[in-house]
Design a protein around this motif. Structure first.
Motif, PDB file in Angstrom:
ATOM      1  N   LYS A 187       7.556   4.252 -19.334  1.00 60.43           N
ATOM      2  CA  LYS A 187       8.074   4.304 -17.810  1.00 60.43           C
ATOM      3  C   LYS A 187       9.732   3.880 -17.942  1.00 60.43           C
ATOM      4  O   LYS A 187       9.951   2.973 -18.800  1.00 60.43           O
ATOM      5  N   LYS A 229      15.557   2.216   1.207  1.00 59.50           N
ATOM      6  CA  LYS A 229      14.967   3.579   0.909  1.00 59.50           C
ATOM      7  C   LYS A 229      15.206   4.052  -0.634  1.00 59.50           C
ATOM      8  O   LYS A 229      14.059   4.911  -1.011  1.00 59.50           O
ATOM      9  N   ARG A 232      12.192   2.691  -2.414  1.00 60.42           N
ATOM     10  CA  ARG A 232      10.834   3.351  -1.853  1.00 60.42           C
ATOM     11  C   ARG A 232      10.900   4.517  -2.814  1.00 60.42           C
ATOM     12  O   ARG A 232      10.047   5.081  -3.076  1.00 60.42           O
ATOM     13  N   LYS A 233      12.099   5.323  -2.934  1.00 59.38           N
ATOM     14  CA  LYS A 233      12.259   6.569  -3.615  1.00 59.38           C
ATOM     15  C   LYS A 233      11.868   6.326  -5.136  1.00 59.38           C
ATOM     16  O   LYS A 233      11.085   7.039  -5.699  1.00 59.38           O
ATOM     17  N   PHE A 235       9.901   3.829  -6.226  1.00 61.12           N
ATOM     18  CA  PHE A 235       8.486   3.440  -5.976  1.00 61.12           C
ATOM     19  C   PHE A 235       7.680   4.587  -6.191  1.00 61.12           C
ATOM     20  O   PHE A 235       6.634   4.441  -6.870  1.00 61.12           O
ATOM     21  N   THR A 236       8.024   5.729  -5.475  1.00 57.66           N
ATOM     22  CA  THR A 236       7.244   6.955  -5.679  1.00 57.66           C
ATOM     23  C   THR A 236       7.505   7.763  -6.447  1.00 57.66           C
ATOM     24  O   THR A 236       6.921   9.110  -6.731  1.00 57.66           O
ATOM     25  N   SER A 237       8.445   7.585  -7.746  1.00 55.07           N
ATOM     26  CA  SER A 237       8.989   8.801  -8.335  1.00 55.07           C
ATOM     27  C   SER A 237       8.064   8.937  -9.606  1.00 55.07           C
ATOM     28  O   SER A 237       8.272   9.862 -10.497  1.00 55.07           O
ATOM     29  N   GLY A 238       7.243   7.886  -9.927  1.00 55.50           N
ATOM     30  CA  GLY A 238       6.598   7.995 -11.132  1.00 55.50           C
ATOM     31  C   GLY A 238       7.484   7.570 -12.314  1.00 55.50           C
ATOM     32  O   GLY A 238       6.959   7.440 -13.572  1.00 55.50           O
ATOM     33  N   ARG A 394       6.588  -0.198  -0.854  1.00 53.85           N
ATOM     34  CA  ARG A 394       5.286   0.047  -1.495  1.00 53.85           C
ATOM     35  C   ARG A 394       4.152   0.975  -0.496  1.00 53.85           C
ATOM     36  O   ARG A 394       3.303   1.549  -1.007  1.00 53.85           O
ATOM     37  N   LYS A 395       4.391   0.726   0.764  1.00 51.64           N
ATOM     38  CA  LYS A 395       3.865   1.601   1.942  1.00 51.64           C
ATOM     39  C   LYS A 395       4.951   2.608   2.294  1.00 51.64           C
ATOM     40  O   LYS A 395       6.058   2.672   1.639  1.00 51.64           O
ATOM     41  N   ASP A 396       4.972   3.176   3.481  1.00 48.25           N
ATOM     42  CA  ASP A 396       6.005   4.030   3.877  1.00 48.25           C
ATOM     43  C   ASP A 396       6.522   3.709   5.316  1.00 48.25           C
ATOM     44  O   ASP A 396       6.975   4.644   5.930  1.00 48.25           O
TER      45      ASP A 396
END
Length: 419
Positions: A187, A229, A232-233, A235-238, A394-396
């Motif tokens: 990662k 923001k 968040r991006k 965190f959700t990017s992989g 971690r949530k949205d």
């Protein structure tokens, strides 16, 4: 030196639980040499959290044994709830005479910690003045800093070169780098399992602060919202390592090749250097937005005397002997078990281990971009900003709404503390 312990305890950020002293249950004796808890009623008792670096427990007990004016027993508290055990014990007759923690004003307002001005004042000019400021209220000094712990990103040079990635200068660039560095086996970046360690560095990097000099909230800015923001991006990017075997403070994620970049502390530098040699670089938390500036959080630990104990003067004498007068042990503690910056200027300036290579770079980042604890930023406020990350990263949840919720908690605390 052996690798740091593989507990999942986020032991280096300012401790997790909200500060309500009555929130925790009773204290079970932990570790050996526990003084009062094991019948050693004549001993001064000191509490330490379990450091991950090999040799630390033995060192603290060795210093105590060398003290001739009193028996000093050490409770070496393992597990993830040092603060709840400490604050529960402070409500009982089993309370320690002295303990390590971080400077927080509610400890002073509640009369829990003793004024140490008389022992610090004669050597005050030999301390990092930011450490003195972070322990001072109304001209009185509470607590003696033992170590400063700068935190930054470590990276594998070879991985960045192979992916043709430059060292990130902005949070946007960190996200881009993480994407390019992510493969099916590695990662791009690791920020710890909860991301809590990077909250304050991100606030500072956005040109904001926790509180301003009037003890008003200073973190709710457009740049901080943008930073949330971006987090968040990420965190959700992989591209972010999640669910690693050990938390951010342990170097194993980088050392074992699970990630190309890892947020961690200078304490882990010797273990990383031993494993990776010259294939190791560091950089501060990169700036967020145009008005931002790179940031480095200087965590660390301080020694406090329990003002409600019945042996305050004896405890102060021991603190003076060890953390004021005994420079040999202070240097040993800062430099022999991982790298920490000695808060005493004279020790820091003569510390050969920090004068060249990567440690010297770490000291430079500490001096140039460092932020120290704000004594007015309390446990409840820390928890409130952690909730922002939990909700909005971690949530949205909407970052503005999450920060509004945080504002209510912080303002209520400020009113309680400062009127």
């Amino acid at each position: 030196m052996s690798a740091l312990s593989n507990s999942n305890w986020d032991r280096r950020t300012v401790l997790r639980a909200a500060m309500g002293l009555a929130a925790a249950g009773g204290l079970a004796a932990c570790g050996s040499n526990t003084g009062r808890g094991s019948g050693g009623g004549d001993a001064l008792v000191q509490y330490f959290h379990a450091y991950g670096e090999a040799g630390t427990e033995q060192a603290i007990k060795r210093y105590a044994k060398a003290y001739k004016d009193a028996n000093v027993a050490t409770q070496w508290i393992t597990g993830s709830n040092f603060e709840s055990k400490l604050f529960a014990s402070l409500l009982t007759k089993e309370a320690p005479d002295l303990f390590e923690f971080h400077p927080q004003i509610q400890l002073i307002k509640s009369g829990q910690v003793a004024d140490l001005t008389d022992i610090v004042e004669p050597v005050k000019d030999d301390f990092n003045q930011a450490d003195i400021a972070s322990h001072t209220v109304d001209g009185k000094i509470y607590g003696v800093r033992m170590i400063d712990d700068p935190q930054f990103f470590f990276y594998r040079k070879s991985m960045l070169e192979k992916a043709n990635v430059e060292v990130p200068q902005t949070l946007d660039e960190l996200l881009e780098a993480a994407a390019k560095l992510t493969t099916d086996k590695v990662k791009g970046v690791y920020l710890g399992n909860t991301l809590q360690a990077v909250i304050r560095p991100m606030i500072w990097a956005a040109g904001a602060d926790t509180l301003n000099d009037k003890n008003e909230p200073a973190y709710h800015t457009d740049a901080v919202v943008d930073g949330i923001k971006q987090m968040r991006k990420l965190f959700t990017s992989g591209d972010l390592l999640l669910g690693a075997p050990a938390d951010y403070w342990d170097p194993s994620a980088l050392v074992q090749g699970l990630t190309a970049m890892q947020f961690c502390g200078m304490w882990a530098m010797p273990v990383m250097q031993e494993a990776l040699g010259d294939d190791l670089g560091i950089f501060p938390f990169p700036k967020v937005g145009d008005a931002g500036k790179p940031s480095v959080y200087n965590g660390g630990w301080s020694m406090f005397v329990n003002a409600k104990g019945d042996r305050v003067d004896e405890a102060k004498e021991y603190v003076k002997w060890l953390w004021i007068d005994n420079k040999e042990y202070q240097e040993d503690w800062a430099l022999s078990y991982g790298f920490h910056i000695p808060p005493r200027t004279s020790i820091a300036e003569s510390a050969d281990k920090l004068k060249s290579g990567l440690p010297a770079e770490g000291v430079k980042l500490f001096n140039e971009f460092g932020h120290f604890d704000n004594i007015g930023w309390t446990q409840a406020m820390i928890k409130a900003t952690e909730d922002v990350f939990a909700d909005a990263v971690r949530k949205d949840a909407d970052p503005e709404a999450a920060l509004d919720k945080c504002d209510k908690v912080v303002n209520a605390e400020l009113k309680k503390l400062f009127g």
